[in-house]
Scaffold this motif. Structure first.
Motif, mmCIF file in Angstrom:
data_model
loop_
_atom_site.group_PDB
_atom_site.id
_atom_site.type_symbol
_atom_site.label_atom_id
_atom_site.label_comp_id
_atom_site.label_asym_id
_atom_site.label_seq_id
_atom_site.Cartn_x
_atom_site.Cartn_y
_atom_site.Cartn_z
ATOM 1 N N PHE A 279 -3.106 -4.285 2.939
ATOM 2 C CA PHE A 279 -3.424 -3.600 4.126
ATOM 3 C C PHE A 279 -2.733 -4.409 5.017
ATOM 4 O O PHE A 279 -3.118 -5.412 5.762
ATOM 5 C CB PHE A 279 -5.042 -3.498 4.312
ATOM 6 C CG PHE A 279 -5.504 -2.406 3.648
ATOM 7 C CD1 PHE A 279 -5.834 -1.110 4.181
ATOM 8 C CD2 PHE A 279 -5.999 -2.649 2.127
ATOM 9 C CE1 PHE A 279 -6.532 -0.198 3.258
ATOM 10 C CE2 PHE A 279 -6.612 -2.012 1.435
ATOM 11 C CZ PHE A 279 -6.879 -0.482 2.108
ATOM 12 N N PRO A 280 -1.656 -3.878 5.496
ATOM 13 C CA PRO A 280 -0.926 -4.554 6.752
ATOM 14 C C PRO A 280 -1.778 -4.401 7.861
ATOM 15 O O PRO A 280 -1.255 -5.345 9.014
ATOM 16 C CB PRO A 280 0.366 -3.813 6.890
ATOM 17 C CG PRO A 280 0.304 -2.432 6.238
ATOM 18 C CD PRO A 280 -0.769 -2.577 5.117
ATOM 19 N N ALA A 281 -2.230 -3.512 8.417
ATOM 20 C CA ALA A 281 -3.267 -3.326 9.470
ATOM 21 C C ALA A 281 -4.628 -2.575 9.129
ATOM 22 O O ALA A 281 -4.258 -1.801 8.020
ATOM 23 C CB ALA A 281 -2.420 -2.487 10.610
ATOM 24 N N GLN B 171 -15.365 -0.487 7.630
ATOM 25 C CA GLN B 171 -14.345 0.193 6.625
ATOM 26 C C GLN B 171 -14.709 -0.292 5.274
ATOM 27 O O GLN B 171 -14.363 0.023 4.168
ATOM 28 C CB GLN B 171 -12.826 -0.251 6.627
ATOM 29 C CG GLN B 171 -12.214 0.584 7.698
ATOM 30 C CD GLN B 171 -10.844 0.016 8.006
ATOM 31 O OE1 GLN B 171 -10.400 -1.279 8.148
ATOM 32 N NE2 GLN B 171 -9.797 0.713 8.294
ATOM 33 N N SER C 7 -6.280 5.455 -0.582
ATOM 34 C CA SER C 7 -5.766 6.501 -1.200
ATOM 35 C C SER C 7 -5.118 5.956 -2.426
ATOM 36 O O SER C 7 -5.580 6.345 -3.435
ATOM 37 C CB SER C 7 -4.650 7.277 -0.505
ATOM 38 O OG SER C 7 -4.960 7.789 0.266
ATOM 39 N N ASN D 258 0.684 -1.221 -0.070
ATOM 40 C CA ASN D 258 0.235 0.048 0.092
ATOM 41 C C ASN D 258 0.890 1.147 -0.071
ATOM 42 O O ASN D 258 0.193 2.329 -0.113
ATOM 43 C CB ASN D 258 -1.127 0.192 1.087
ATOM 44 C CG ASN D 258 -0.320 0.169 2.455
ATOM 45 O OD1 ASN D 258 0.828 0.043 2.730
ATOM 46 N ND2 ASN D 258 -1.222 0.177 3.689
ATOM 47 N N ASP D 259 2.039 1.132 0.087
ATOM 48 C CA ASP D 259 3.017 2.405 0.035
ATOM 49 C C ASP D 259 3.614 2.537 -1.374
ATOM 50 O O ASP D 259 4.613 3.625 -1.485
ATOM 51 C CB ASP D 259 3.922 2.116 1.273
ATOM 52 C CG ASP D 259 5.142 1.205 0.972
ATOM 53 O OD1 ASP D 259 4.628 0.443 0.195
ATOM 54 O OD2 ASP D 259 6.011 0.991 1.602
ATOM 55 N N SER E 278 -5.764 -0.090 10.631
ATOM 56 C CA SER E 278 -5.407 1.526 10.849
ATOM 57 C C SER E 278 -4.519 2.172 9.873
ATOM 58 O O SER E 278 -4.384 3.367 10.147
ATOM 59 C CB SER E 278 -4.882 1.515 12.164
ATOM 60 O OG SER E 278 -3.603 0.568 12.289
ATOM 61 N N ASP E 279 -4.002 1.212 8.809
ATOM 62 C CA ASP E 279 -3.086 1.959 7.897
ATOM 63 C C ASP E 279 -3.985 2.196 6.617
ATOM 64 O O ASP E 279 -4.304 0.926 5.831
ATOM 65 C CB ASP E 279 -2.003 0.814 7.641
ATOM 66 C CG ASP E 279 -1.174 1.499 6.439
ATOM 67 O OD1 ASP E 279 -1.361 2.550 5.852
ATOM 68 O OD2 ASP E 279 0.269 0.988 6.580
ATOM 69 N N GLY E 280 -4.408 3.373 6.476
ATOM 70 C CA GLY E 280 -5.458 3.778 5.266
ATOM 71 C C GLY E 280 -4.845 3.939 3.752
ATOM 72 O O GLY E 280 -5.485 4.398 3.189
ATOM 73 N N ARG E 281 -3.484 4.044 3.878
ATOM 74 C CA ARG E 281 -2.720 4.009 2.454
ATOM 75 C C ARG E 281 -3.586 3.660 1.234
ATOM 76 O O ARG E 281 -3.307 3.933 0.257
ATOM 77 C CB ARG E 281 -1.391 4.014 2.718
ATOM 78 C CG ARG E 281 -0.559 5.126 3.713
ATOM 79 C CD ARG E 281 0.739 4.529 3.665
ATOM 80 N NE ARG E 281 1.097 3.447 4.357
ATOM 81 C CZ ARG E 281 2.103 3.035 4.586
ATOM 82 N NH1 ARG E 281 3.243 3.482 4.144
ATOM 83 N NH2 ARG E 281 2.349 1.958 5.205
ATOM 84 N N GLY E 282 -3.948 2.371 1.694
ATOM 85 C CA GLY E 282 -4.642 1.368 0.394
ATOM 86 C C GLY E 282 -6.052 2.222 -0.092
ATOM 87 O O GLY E 282 -6.218 1.907 -1.342
#
Length: 169
Positions: free
Chosen positions: A74-76, A108, A84, A53-54, A78-82
Motif C-alpha cells: 500500500f503506497p498510501a 482500515q 480489492s 497493489n496495481d 488513501s490507495d485502496g487497490r490493495g
C-alpha cells in the motif's frame, strides 16, 4: 510493526532480494525478483512475495500454489487497490498468509481483515503514531455488517438462519 487480530505478532519472514534465498527458511522477495527466487528455492523452503497493489490477478494466479505469503504493498493509506487485490486473491483460492504492507491507518484494520488479510505490516513512522492498543480497539468498534467477507457471517445470514430455526416452545 506487524499486527494481526490478536495484537503485535512476531515476523518470521526474512526480506531478500531474490538471489540470496538459499538458506532462508521463510524468504520474502519483491515481485520483480520472484522468478529468480523460485528458481533458487531449496526444497521445503517457504517463499513469499511483496506485490504492488496495481498488479492484476492474472499475472500471479498461476503461481499462487508456490507461495506461502503474499504481502500487498500500500503506497498510501488513501490507495485502496490493495483491498480489492486481497479479495481477488482469496477468491482465486489463495490460502496462505496475506499481509497488507504500508501506511494503513487504524480505521482500515477491520476492513483489511474483512477483505481477507491476515495481518498488517506498518512502517515505523505509522506504528509510532498509532500504537497496537489503538488497532485492537478499532477491531472491537466494528459491529455486524451487511456485506459478506472473511471470518464471519453478516446480518442478512443471521436473520435468514433465525427465520429457518424452529421456535422452541
Amino acid at each position: 510493526m506487524l499486527l494481526d487480530r490478536n495484537g503485535i505478532a512476531p515476523d518470521p519472514w526474512t526480506h531478500s532480494d531474490g538471489a540470496a534465498v538459499g538458506n532462508i527458511a521463510q524468504a520474502l522477495v519483491p515481485w520483480q525478483a520472484l522468478p529468480e527466487a523460485l528458481a533458487c528455492r531449496a526444497p521445503g523452503q517457504q517463499l513469499g512475495v511483496v506485490l504492488p497493489n496495481d498488479l492484476g490477478l492474472a499475472e500471479i494466479e498461476a503461481i499462487l500454489p508456490e507461495l506461502s505469503l503474499i504481502a500487498v504493498g500500500f503506497p498510501a493509506f488513501s490507495d485502496g487497490r490493495g483491498f480489492s487485490l486481497a479479495r481477488q486473491l482469496r477468491r482465486a483460492g489463495f490460502t496462505g498468509r496475506l499481509r497488507a504492507s504500508g501506511p494503513l491507518i487504524v480505521d482500515q484494520f477491520a476492513y483489511a481483515l474483512f477483505c481477507g488479510f491476515d495481518e498488517v505490516e506498518l512502517p515505523a513512522a505509522n506504528a509510532g503514531r498509532q500504537p497496537a492498543e489503538q488497532w485492537q480497539q478499532a477491531l472491537r468498534q466494528i459491529g455486524p455488517r451487511y456485506q459478506r467477507g472473511y471470518g464471519g457471517g453478516n446480518i442478512l445470514d443471521q436473520r435468514r438462519a433465525a427465520r429457518l430455526t424452529p421456535a422452541a416452545g
